[in-house]
Design a protein around this motif. Structure first.
Motif, PDB file in Angstrom:
ATOM      1  N   GLU A  74       0.750  -1.138   0.020  1.00  0.00           N
ATOM      2  CA  GLU A  74       0.042   0.013   0.093  1.00  0.00           C
ATOM      3  C   GLU A  74       1.021   1.210  -0.067  1.00  0.00           C
ATOM      4  O   GLU A  74       1.896   1.291   0.846  1.00  0.00           O
ATOM      5  N   GLY A  75       0.454   2.183  -0.926  1.00  0.00           N
ATOM      6  CA  GLY A  75       1.185   3.498  -0.765  1.00  0.00           C
ATOM      7  C   GLY A  75       0.744   4.571   0.221  1.00  0.00           C
ATOM      8  O   GLY A  75      -0.533   4.584   0.480  1.00  0.00           O
ATOM      9  N   VAL A  76       1.418   4.820   1.194  1.00  0.00           N
ATOM     10  CA  VAL A  76       1.330   5.572   2.411  1.00  0.00           C
ATOM     11  C   VAL A  76       1.180   6.892   2.043  1.00  0.00           C
ATOM     12  O   VAL A  76       0.369   7.667   2.473  1.00  0.00           O
ATOM     13  N   SER A  77       2.288   7.484   1.859  1.00  0.00           N
ATOM     14  CA  SER A  77       2.609   8.913   1.602  1.00  0.00           C
ATOM     15  C   SER A  77       3.735   9.276   0.904  1.00  0.00           C
ATOM     16  O   SER A  77       4.794   8.198   0.845  1.00  0.00           O
ATOM     17  N   CYS A  78       3.851  10.502   0.220  1.00  0.00           N
ATOM     18  CA  CYS A  78       4.775  10.936  -0.774  1.00  0.00           C
ATOM     19  C   CYS A  78       4.820  12.274  -0.709  1.00  0.00           C
ATOM     20  O   CYS A  78       4.008  13.175  -0.719  1.00  0.00           O
ATOM     21  N   ILE A  79       6.280  12.847  -0.947  1.00  0.00           N
ATOM     22  CA  ILE A  79       6.361  14.348  -1.101  1.00  0.00           C
ATOM     23  C   ILE A  79       7.258  14.498  -2.180  1.00  0.00           C
ATOM     24  O   ILE A  79       8.341  13.699  -2.535  1.00  0.00           O
ATOM     25  N   GLN A  80       7.107  15.636  -2.815  1.00  0.00           N
ATOM     26  CA  GLN A  80       7.927  15.890  -3.906  1.00  0.00           C
ATOM     27  C   GLN A  80       8.182  17.419  -3.594  1.00  0.00           C
ATOM     28  O   GLN A  80       7.662  18.379  -3.574  1.00  0.00           O
ATOM     29  N   THR A  81       9.491  17.528  -3.063  1.00  0.00           N
ATOM     30  CA  THR A  81      10.096  18.527  -2.734  1.00  0.00           C
ATOM     31  C   THR A  81      10.167  19.631  -3.761  1.00  0.00           C
ATOM     32  O   THR A  81      10.238  20.985  -3.404  1.00  0.00           O
ATOM     33  N   LEU A  82      10.543  19.431  -4.875  1.00  0.00           N
ATOM     34  CA  LEU A  82      10.472  20.469  -5.914  1.00  0.00           C
ATOM     35  C   LEU A  82       9.364  21.323  -6.074  1.00  0.00           C
ATOM     36  O   LEU A  82       9.475  22.648  -6.189  1.00  0.00           O
ATOM     37  N   ASP A  83       8.138  20.857  -5.761  1.00  0.00           N
ATOM     38  CA  ASP A  83       7.038  21.590  -6.153  1.00  0.00           C
ATOM     39  C   ASP A  83       6.140  21.516  -4.970  1.00  0.00           C
ATOM     40  O   ASP A  83       5.089  22.056  -4.854  1.00  0.00           O
ATOM     41  N   GLY A  84       6.489  20.683  -3.750  1.00  0.00           N
ATOM     42  CA  GLY A  84       5.665  20.800  -2.438  1.00  0.00           C
ATOM     43  C   GLY A  84       4.438  19.977  -2.542  1.00  0.00           C
ATOM     44  O   GLY A  84       3.747  19.681  -1.438  1.00  0.00           O
ATOM     45  N   ARG A  85       4.451  19.167  -3.674  1.00  0.00           N
ATOM     46  CA  ARG A  85       3.071  18.170  -3.679  1.00  0.00           C
ATOM     47  C   ARG A  85       3.347  17.018  -2.532  1.00  0.00           C
ATOM     48  O   ARG A  85       4.174  16.615  -2.597  1.00  0.00           O
ATOM     49  N   ILE A  86       2.352  16.854  -1.898  1.00  0.00           N
ATOM     50  CA  ILE A  86       2.249  15.782  -0.881  1.00  0.00           C
ATOM     51  C   ILE A  86       0.916  14.742  -1.255  1.00  0.00           C
ATOM     52  O   ILE A  86       0.029  15.480  -1.673  1.00  0.00           O
ATOM     53  N   TYR A  87       1.116  13.684  -0.963  1.00  0.00           N
ATOM     54  CA  TYR A  87      -0.101  12.609  -1.090  1.00  0.00           C
ATOM     55  C   TYR A  87       0.160  11.798   0.158  1.00  0.00           C
ATOM     56  O   TYR A  87       1.035  11.514   0.632  1.00  0.00           O
ATOM     57  N   TYR A  88      -1.324  11.615   0.750  1.00  0.00           N
ATOM     58  CA  TYR A  88      -1.476  10.729   1.820  1.00  0.00           C
ATOM     59  C   TYR A  88      -2.498   9.696   1.198  1.00  0.00           C
ATOM     60  O   TYR A  88      -3.681  10.007   0.629  1.00  0.00           O
ATOM     61  N   ALA A  89      -2.574   8.514   1.716  1.00  0.00           N
ATOM     62  CA  ALA A  89      -3.482   7.432   1.420  1.00  0.00           C
ATOM     63  C   ALA A  89      -4.742   7.929   2.445  1.00  0.00           C
ATOM     64  O   ALA A  89      -4.519   8.490   3.515  1.00  0.00           O
ATOM     65  N   ASP A  90      -5.850   7.548   2.073  1.00  0.00           N
ATOM     66  CA  ASP A  90      -7.137   7.943   2.846  1.00  0.00           C
ATOM     67  C   ASP A  90      -7.081   7.259   4.367  1.00  0.00           C
ATOM     68  O   ASP A  90      -7.307   8.131   5.512  1.00  0.00           O
ATOM     69  N   SER A  91      -6.335   6.059   4.332  1.00  0.00           N
ATOM     70  CA  SER A  91      -6.063   5.391   5.481  1.00  0.00           C
ATOM     71  C   SER A  91      -5.408   5.951   6.658  1.00  0.00           C
ATOM     72  O   SER A  91      -5.574   5.943   7.911  1.00  0.00           O
ATOM     73  N   VAL A  92      -4.397   6.924   6.161  1.00  0.00           N
ATOM     74  CA  VAL A  92      -3.631   7.871   7.057  1.00  0.00           C
ATOM     75  C   VAL A  92      -3.900   9.323   7.261  1.00  0.00           C
ATOM     76  O   VAL A  92      -3.042   9.952   7.947  1.00  0.00           O
ATOM     77  N   LYS A  93      -4.453   9.773   6.478  1.00  0.00           N
ATOM     78  CA  LYS A  93      -4.868  11.202   6.446  1.00  0.00           C
ATOM     79  C   LYS A  93      -5.108  11.686   7.565  1.00  0.00           C
ATOM     80  O   LYS A  93      -6.047  11.170   8.469  1.00  0.00           O
ATOM     81  N   GLY A  94      -4.635  12.968   8.236  1.00  0.00           N
ATOM     82  CA  GLY A  94      -4.980  13.475   9.543  1.00  0.00           C
ATOM     83  C   GLY A  94      -4.376  12.809  10.626  1.00  0.00           C
ATOM     84  O   GLY A  94      -4.283  13.489  11.777  1.00  0.00           O
ATOM     85  N   ARG A  95      -3.749  11.776  10.439  1.00  0.00           N
ATOM     86  CA  ARG A  95      -2.736  10.995  11.381  1.00  0.00           C
ATOM     87  C   ARG A  95      -1.185  11.058  11.241  1.00  0.00           C
ATOM     88  O   ARG A  95      -0.484  11.073  12.105  1.00  0.00           O
ATOM     89  N   PHE A  96      -0.922  11.146   9.762  1.00  0.00           N
ATOM     90  CA  PHE A  96       0.533  11.116   9.329  1.00  0.00           C
ATOM     91  C   PHE A  96       0.704  12.190   8.923  1.00  0.00           C
ATOM     92  O   PHE A  96       0.059  12.943   8.079  1.00  0.00           O
ATOM     93  N   THR A  97       2.214  12.660   8.992  1.00  0.00           N
ATOM     94  CA  THR A  97       2.667  13.914   8.395  1.00  0.00           C
ATOM     95  C   THR A  97       4.008  13.652   7.693  1.00  0.00           C
ATOM     96  O   THR A  97       4.947  13.286   8.508  1.00  0.00           O
ATOM     97  N   ILE A  98       4.147  14.045   6.555  1.00  0.00           N
ATOM     98  CA  ILE A  98       5.285  13.883   5.863  1.00  0.00           C
ATOM     99  C   ILE A  98       5.990  15.012   5.538  1.00  0.00           C
ATOM    100  O   ILE A  98       5.517  16.221   5.342  1.00  0.00           O
TER     101      ILE A  98
END
Length: 118
Positions: free
Chosen positions: A46-70
């Motif tokens: 399962e993909g959990v979370s990802c960050i692209q530092t070049l443009d600041g885009r961040i992804y969170y899986a629905d299962s971790v939104k609000g609980r995990f911070t990348i």
């Protein structure tokens, strides 16, 4: 040579917190989307979370939104995953990966075990 070293896993009670780290060498954080996948026994990756530092885009899986911070520290070439309010269903081996959106990603860390007890 690209190398990802992930760390920070452990055993924690439900409701607790952990912080995972992924330190990269041989690449710059701006070069790739970097983040975590997890895999529990008998379950698909399962993909959990990802960050692209070049443009600041961040992804969170629905299962971790609000609980995990990348987040990322470019000076240390390190990406962090702060996990709070952990649940037993978060138990898995967590793998750092670079070029995250490629299937499968090109680069992987060795994995770190996260175990959440109820």
């Amino acid at each position: 040579e690209v190398q990802l070293v992930d760390s920070g896993g452990g055993l924690v009670q439900a409701g607790g917190s952990l912080r995972l780290s992924c330190t990269a060498s041989g690449l710059s954080l701006d070069d790739y989307a970097i983040g975590w996948f997890r895999q529990a026994p008998g379950k698909e990756r399962e993909g959990v979370s990802c960050i692209q530092t070049l443009d600041g885009r961040i992804y969170y899986a629905d299962s971790v939104k609000g609980r995990f911070t990348i987040s990322a520290d470019n000076a240390k070439n390190t990406v962090y995953l702060q996990m709070t309010n952990l649940k037993p269903e978060d138990t898995a081996v967590y793998y750092c990966a670079a070029d995250w959106y490629t299937d499968p990603p090109d680069y992987w860390g060795q994995g770190t075990q996260v175990t959440v007890s109820s």
